[in-house]
Scaffold this motif. Structure first.
Motif, short mmCIF file in Angstrom:
data_model
loop_
_atom_site.label_atom_id
_atom_site.label_comp_id
_atom_site.label_asym_id
_atom_site.label_seq_id
_atom_site.Cartn_x
_atom_site.Cartn_y
_atom_site.Cartn_z
N VAL A 16 0.86 -1.18 0.00
CA VAL A 16 0.00 0.00 0.00
C VAL A 16 0.90 1.23 0.00
N VAL A 17 0.67 2.15 -0.93
CA VAL A 17 1.55 3.30 -1.10
C VAL A 17 0.72 4.58 -1.12
N GLU A 18 1.18 5.58 -0.36
CA GLU A 18 0.62 6.92 -0.43
C GLU A 18 1.70 7.85 -0.98
N LYS A 19 1.44 8.44 -2.14
CA LYS A 19 2.37 9.40 -2.74
C LYS A 19 1.77 10.78 -2.60
N GLY A 20 2.48 11.63 -1.84
CA GLY A 20 1.92 12.93 -1.49
C GLY A 20 1.05 12.79 -0.26
N PHE A 21 1.25 13.66 0.72
CA PHE A 21 0.51 13.58 1.98
C PHE A 21 -0.89 14.13 1.80
N HIS A 22 -1.88 13.42 2.34
CA HIS A 22 -3.28 13.81 2.27
C HIS A 22 -3.77 14.10 3.70
N PRO A 23 -3.57 15.32 4.20
CA PRO A 23 -3.91 15.61 5.61
C PRO A 23 -5.39 15.44 5.92
N VAL A 110 7.17 20.50 3.08
CA VAL A 110 7.60 19.13 2.79
C VAL A 110 7.23 18.78 1.35
N THR A 111 8.16 18.14 0.65
CA THR A 111 7.92 17.65 -0.70
C THR A 111 8.34 16.19 -0.80
N ASP A 112 8.03 15.58 -1.93
CA ASP A 112 8.44 14.19 -2.22
C ASP A 112 8.01 13.22 -1.12
N PHE A 113 6.84 13.46 -0.55
CA PHE A 113 6.33 12.58 0.51
C PHE A 113 5.87 11.26 -0.08
N GLU A 114 6.28 10.19 0.56
CA GLU A 114 5.80 8.86 0.18
C GLU A 114 5.89 7.94 1.38
N ARG A 115 4.84 7.17 1.63
CA ARG A 115 4.92 6.11 2.64
C ARG A 115 4.42 4.82 2.02
N ARG A 116 5.07 3.74 2.44
CA ARG A 116 4.85 2.46 1.80
C ARG A 116 4.80 1.36 2.86
N LEU A 117 3.71 0.61 2.86
CA LEU A 117 3.56 -0.52 3.77
C LEU A 117 3.63 -1.80 2.97
N ARG A 126 8.66 5.51 5.29
CA ARG A 126 8.15 6.82 4.90
C ARG A 126 9.31 7.73 4.54
N ARG A 127 9.18 8.44 3.42
CA ARG A 127 10.23 9.33 2.96
C ARG A 127 9.66 10.70 2.64
N LEU A 128 10.49 11.71 2.84
CA LEU A 128 10.09 13.08 2.51
C LEU A 128 11.33 13.95 2.42
N VAL A 129 11.16 15.12 1.80
CA VAL A 129 12.20 16.13 1.78
C VAL A 129 11.67 17.36 2.50
N TRP A 130 12.39 17.78 3.52
CA TRP A 130 11.99 18.91 4.36
C TRP A 130 12.85 20.11 4.01
N THR A 131 12.19 21.24 3.70
CA THR A 131 12.89 22.49 3.41
C THR A 131 12.60 23.49 4.52
N THR A 132 13.63 23.95 5.21
CA THR A 132 13.44 24.90 6.31
C THR A 132 13.24 26.32 5.74
N ARG A 133 12.90 27.24 6.63
CA ARG A 133 12.71 28.63 6.21
C ARG A 133 13.98 29.24 5.65
N ARG A 134 15.12 28.74 6.07
CA ARG A 134 16.40 29.21 5.57
C ARG A 134 16.79 28.55 4.25
N GLY A 135 15.96 27.64 3.77
CA GLY A 135 16.20 27.00 2.49
C GLY A 135 17.03 25.73 2.54
N ARG A 136 17.35 25.26 3.72
CA ARG A 136 18.09 24.00 3.83
C ARG A 136 17.14 22.82 3.56
N ARG A 137 17.63 21.89 2.77
CA ARG A 137 16.81 20.74 2.36
C ARG A 137 17.40 19.46 2.93
N LEU A 138 16.54 18.73 3.64
CA LEU A 138 16.96 17.50 4.32
C LEU A 138 16.04 16.36 3.90
#
Length: 305
Positions: A16-23, A110-117, A126-138
């Protein structure tokens, strides 16, 4: 008019895969991405904390609480007390801080969100890319499992990869008995003991009415030495990770949870028994525990193939 299901997940026979978070469907997703092994189970909540609509749920088979039932009038046969499965220790508790911001999908970019069971192996990733207000991407990756090979064992892996910077990330992992039982609007746990157990961290909680106890211990495999953090119903470890651009850093956690309902067993004896069991569960480390879990899960699902 006929009812039409809203399909927002990708599925194949075993994944089961969710691509993109659906709050707007967060609680449904938490139910779908839940894990359990018959002894303990966790909903698919975000271990790093989430400020939006959610239901943090961690449960143990047979660990329940009770409370009186009030009636305007009482007649023969009316139930006087109710019993319910009680929300227990959050053994996945995690907080991730970068640039003074704490990751929270309700507020963070947050971008590139995906979770996979993977239903065959019982592993949630679960994977994601987090961009802070300073522009750092993790890039952040979470992996968890509830062992099918050893019922008391749970595992969590966190991987952090800076995409455009090198710096320091603060990571806090712990055991938390403060979650509320949402329907009744209360917390039903008292903390009896918390502290270090050699290289591990542990906590013992007891339900207020039934007296059921849960002892939870965890150990870390991390590249830096953590410091201990305590709260009223919390014990944990905090790490300052020096991360390098393009290089993934990994922190592994193994958890052992033991339940005791017998009033005659002291808290010290429960603590000692959990330490002994944890040593057996953790022998071989995270990778060995994950392989044993996947193998056991594969055997149990082969009959479905």
């Amino acid at each position: 008019m006929p009812k039409v299901a809203v399909r927002y997940l990708e599925v194949d026979p075993w994944t089961v895969v969710e691509k993109g978070f659906h709050p707007e469907r967060s609680r449904v997703s938490e139910s779908i991405f839940a894990l359990g092994n018959g002894f303990m189970g966790v909903r698919g909540y975000f271990e790093e904390g989430y400020g939006g609509d959610h239901l943090l749920g961690s449960y143990f088979n047979g660990v329940y609480e009770e409370r009186p039932v009030e009636h305007p009038q009482v007649f023969k046969g009316f139930v006087r007390r109710m019993h319910f499965l009680v929300n227990a220790v959050d053994w996945l508790h995690t907080r991730l801080t970068l640039d003074g911001e704490t990751l929270d999908l309700a507020r963070s970019r947050v971008t590139d969100f995906e979770r996979r069971l993977d239903l065959r192996t019982g592993v949630l990733e679960r994977r994601l890319v987090w961009t802070t207000r300073r522009g750092r991407r993790l890039r952040v990756t979470f992996l968890r499992f509830v062992s099918m090979a050893e019922r008391a064992l749970g595992g969590q892996r966190i991987m952090l990869e800076p995409l455009n910077f090198s710096g320091t990330v603060r990571l806090r992992l712990g055991l938390d008995f403060s979650p509320w039982h949402e329907e009744l609007g209360a917390n039903f746990w008292a903390c009896l003991r918390r502290g270090r157990a050699g290289a591990a961290w542990g906590i013992v909680g007891r339900t207020r009415c039934t007296g059921h106890r849960v002892c939870s211990l965890f150990k870390l495999d991390a590249p830096v030495r953590p410091r201990t953090v305590r709260g009223e119903k919390f014990i944990g470890a905090e790490l300052l990770l020096r991360v390098t651009r393009g290089v993934a850093s990994r922190v592994d956690r193994l958890v052992c949870n033991v339940v005791e309902k017998r009033a005659g067993v002291s808290t010290s004896a429960l603590w000692a028994a959990t330490v002994r069991r944890a040593r057996r569960c953790w022998r071989g480390g995270f990778d060995a525990a994950l392989v044993a879990h996947r193998t056991a899960g594969q055997v149990k699902t082969d009959w479905c193939a």
